[in-house]
Design an enzyme around this catalytic site. Structure first.
Site, PDB file in Angstrom:
ATOM      1  CG  ASP A  82      -2.101   0.955   1.037  1.00  0.00           C
ATOM      2  OD1 ASP A  82      -2.144   1.665   0.005  1.00  0.00           O
ATOM      3  OD2 ASP A  82      -2.965   1.018   1.932  1.00  0.00           O
ATOM      4  CB  SER A  83       0.408   4.318  -1.865  1.00  0.00           C
ATOM      5  OG  SER A  83      -0.868   4.608  -1.292  1.00  0.00           O
ATOM      6  N   GLY A  85      -0.990   6.062   1.597  1.00  0.00           N
ATOM      7  CA  GLY A  85      -2.134   6.961   1.575  1.00  0.00           C
ATOM      8  C   GLY A  85      -3.054   6.777   2.779  1.00  0.00           C
ATOM      9  CG  PHE A  86      -5.513   3.410   5.285  1.00  0.00           C
ATOM     10  CD1 PHE A  86      -6.790   3.878   5.072  1.00  0.00           C
ATOM     11  CD2 PHE A  86      -5.286   2.607   6.397  1.00  0.00           C
ATOM     12  CE1 PHE A  86      -7.828   3.568   5.935  1.00  0.00           C
ATOM     13  CE2 PHE A  86      -6.318   2.290   7.262  1.00  0.00           C
ATOM     14  CZ  PHE A  86      -7.588   2.772   7.029  1.00  0.00           C
ATOM     15  CG  ASP A 136      -5.215   6.462  -1.829  1.00  0.00           C
ATOM     16  OD1 ASP A 136      -4.141   6.383  -1.195  1.00  0.00           O
ATOM     17  OD2 ASP A 136      -6.181   5.726  -1.596  1.00  0.00           O
ATOM     18  N   GLY A 211     -11.342   4.215   0.664  1.00  0.00           N
ATOM     19  CA  GLY A 211     -12.167   5.146   1.416  1.00  0.00           C
ATOM     20  C   GLY A 211     -13.403   4.540   2.051  1.00  0.00           C
ATOM     21  CG  ASP A 261      -6.042  -4.865   2.735  1.00  0.00           C
ATOM     22  OD1 ASP A 261      -6.707  -4.197   1.927  1.00  0.00           O
ATOM     23  OD2 ASP A 261      -5.580  -4.369   3.783  1.00  0.00           O
ATOM     24  CB  CYS A 299     -10.059 -26.121  10.675  1.00  0.00           C
ATOM     25  SG  CYS A 299      -8.805 -24.914  10.207  1.00  0.00           S
ATOM     26  CB  CYS A 301      -5.264 -24.332  10.183  1.00  0.00           C
ATOM     27  SG  CYS A 301      -5.570 -24.359  11.960  1.00  0.00           S
ATOM     28  CB  CYS A 304      -7.796 -27.379  13.538  1.00  0.00           C
ATOM     29  SG  CYS A 304      -8.520 -25.782  13.982  1.00  0.00           S
ATOM     30  CG  HIS A 330      -8.225 -21.354  13.197  1.00  0.00           C
ATOM     31  ND1 HIS A 330      -8.713 -22.574  12.792  1.00  0.00           N
ATOM     32  CD2 HIS A 330      -9.290 -20.520  13.263  1.00  0.00           C
ATOM     33  CE1 HIS A 330     -10.023 -22.480  12.626  1.00  0.00           C
ATOM     34  NE2 HIS A 330     -10.399 -21.248  12.910  1.00  0.00           N
TER      35      HIS A 330
HETATM   36  N1  GUN Z   1      -6.577   0.906   3.083  1.00  0.00           N
HETATM   37  C1  GUN Z   1      -7.900   0.938   3.402  1.00  0.00           C
HETATM   38  N2  GUN Z   1      -8.526   1.928   2.724  1.00  0.00           N
HETATM   39  C2  GUN Z   1      -7.584   2.549   1.971  1.00  0.00           C
HETATM   40  C3  GUN Z   1      -7.625   3.653   1.054  1.00  0.00           C
HETATM   41  O1  GUN Z   1      -8.658   4.278   0.798  1.00  0.00           O
HETATM   42  N3  GUN Z   1      -6.433   4.009   0.466  1.00  0.00           N
HETATM   43  C4  GUN Z   1      -5.260   3.329   0.728  1.00  0.00           C
HETATM   44  N4  GUN Z   1      -4.142   3.733   0.116  1.00  0.00           N
HETATM   45  N5  GUN Z   1      -5.206   2.298   1.585  1.00  0.00           N
HETATM   46  C5  GUN Z   1      -6.352   1.909   2.187  1.00  0.00           C
HETATM   47 ZN    ZN Z   2      -7.844 -24.367  12.264  1.00  0.00          ZN
END
Ligand code: GUN
Ligand code: ZN
Length: 367
Positions: A82-83, A85-86, A136, A211, A261, A299, A301, A304, A330
């Site tokens: 991820d950049s 931005g968050f 962003d 967002g 994620d 499960c 994993c 388990c 798990h």
């Molecule tokens: N992770 C969760 N939401 C965002 C988002 O809007 N922008 C970025 N860069 N990461 C995120």
């Molecule tokens: Zn498990």
């Protein structure tokens, strides 16, 4: 239901990730408590790292000498960064936004640094992730008013600067750059953002929807996901950022999402919660003290399969890191199963049946 997932996505050292997929989050370098070998053995082929954190520690200089984060971390599969931005939202006490970039004042010494779109891309080049994200301008999802439109428009301008930096560095074919659709909870702003970002389709490898997941009502969240997924191209992965509850994952997949994620499954593991197909189990509760069953006898994993009992987990959960590791393992496998079964059901043409049985089990009466 269109089958929108494509199988060959990226080109890591060992490069295939099938979709839809959930990406566990390794904020610093590793997934907390697990070795790369353990994560690999769980069948995970795509993890998320964070540019902001890796840039603070170990830093670009170390990563360049190491030959990138795959080698530094000993991770042989795909990685997405991820950049940064968050962190504009999550560390917003410490940031101000200018057109040039995001200005962070260090929580440690008050010194300020600026993260520009160009710099975010350069750092992500040094990290060498298979998928990299544009910088962003992220605002809290419940915010309304002119700032939301400003951030959406700036995200399009910053996408252009990211594309320019990525292409001029000659990394277009080496790393996949994703755009991030912003625009808050306003369908008109989302449409404008989609208009702008779809014009750049030939210069990006995929699209994220950002967002969201900041406390908005579910129906509003779903409408924005559907609106974006409907317009995003069939031949590019669609990634819902920060989504991790099983029920949200499945609704998103039903609406056309390929990737997601969230820190939730690994974080909740550290708080003693195991995710299961009949709902989350809080192992801190006294009712598990004499429960000698595994978390889930079906499960696959290691936790388990080894027969680790709920009673043992209950006994050690508050004072042993082994419990956190066992639950993290798990929960990662649980998330992978939710998405893997969605994939199998989509291919078999039985996705609606899968949704019905999942929701009946997850929210059903457990007696
Ligand atoms: N992770 C969760 N939401 C965002 C988002 O809007 N922008 C970025 N860069 N990461 C995120
Ligand atoms: Zn498990």
């Amino acid at each position: 239901m269109p089958y929108h997932s494509r199988s060959r996505l990226t080109h890591g050292l060992d490069g295939e990730t099938v979709l839809p997929t959930f990406m566990p989050v390794a904020t610093q370098a590793a997934i907390k408590g697990l070795t790369p070998e353990q994560v690999e053995s769980l069948g995970i082929s795509l993890i998320l790292n964070n540019t902001y954190h890796l840039n603070l520690r170990p830093g670009v200089d170390v990563l360049k000498v190491a030959g990138g984060a795959h080698l530094f971390e000993g991770w042989r599969h795909n990685m997405l960064t991820d950049s940064g931005g968050f962190q504009l939202v999550s560390l917003s006490k410490f940031t101000t936004i200018t057109e040039e970039g995001a200005v962070f004042s260090s929580p440690f010494n008050g010194e300020s640094t600026i993260l520009t779109p160009e710099e975010s891309i350069s750092i992500q080049h040094a990290i060498g992730a298979d998928i990299i994200m544009q910088l962003d301008d992220v605002v809290p999802s419940l915010l309304q008013g002119p700032r939301v439109e400003e951030a959406m428009k700036r995200s399009i301008r910053w996408l252009d600067r990211c594309i320019q930096q990525h292409e001029s560095a000659g990394r277009k074919d080496a790393q996949n750059l994703f755009a991030i659709v912003q625009g808050g909870l306003d369908p008109n702003l989302r449409d404008k953002c989609l208009d702008g970002m779809l014009e750049r389709k030939d210069r990006v490898s995929g699209y994220a929807i950002g967002g969201l997941s900041g406390g908005e009502e579910k129906d509003v969240f779903w409408k924005i996901i559907k609106q974006c997924a409907d317009r995003l191209p069939e031949d590019r992965p669609r990634y819902a950022m920060g989504i991790g509850f099983a029920e949200d994952l499945l609704v998103c997949v039903a609406l056309g999402i390929d990737m997601a994620d969230c820190v939730f499954p690994t974080r909740t593991a550290r708080f003693g919660v195991a995710l299961t197909h009949t709902g989350p189990i809080n192992l801190k509760l006294g009712k598990h003290a004499k429960d000698f069953d595994p978390i889930d006898s079906t499960c696959p994993c290691p936790t388990c399969k080894d027969g680790t009992s709920r009673a043992l987990l209950h006994h050690i959960v508050t004072h042993e890191t082994t419990a956190a590791h066992a639950l993290t393992i798990h929960n990662i496998v649980f998330q992978a199963q939710v998405m893997g079964r969605a994939r199998e059901a989509i291919i078999a043409g039985t996705f609606p049946d899968y949704l019905l049985s999942f929701f009946a089990g997850y929210f059903g009466d457990r007696g």
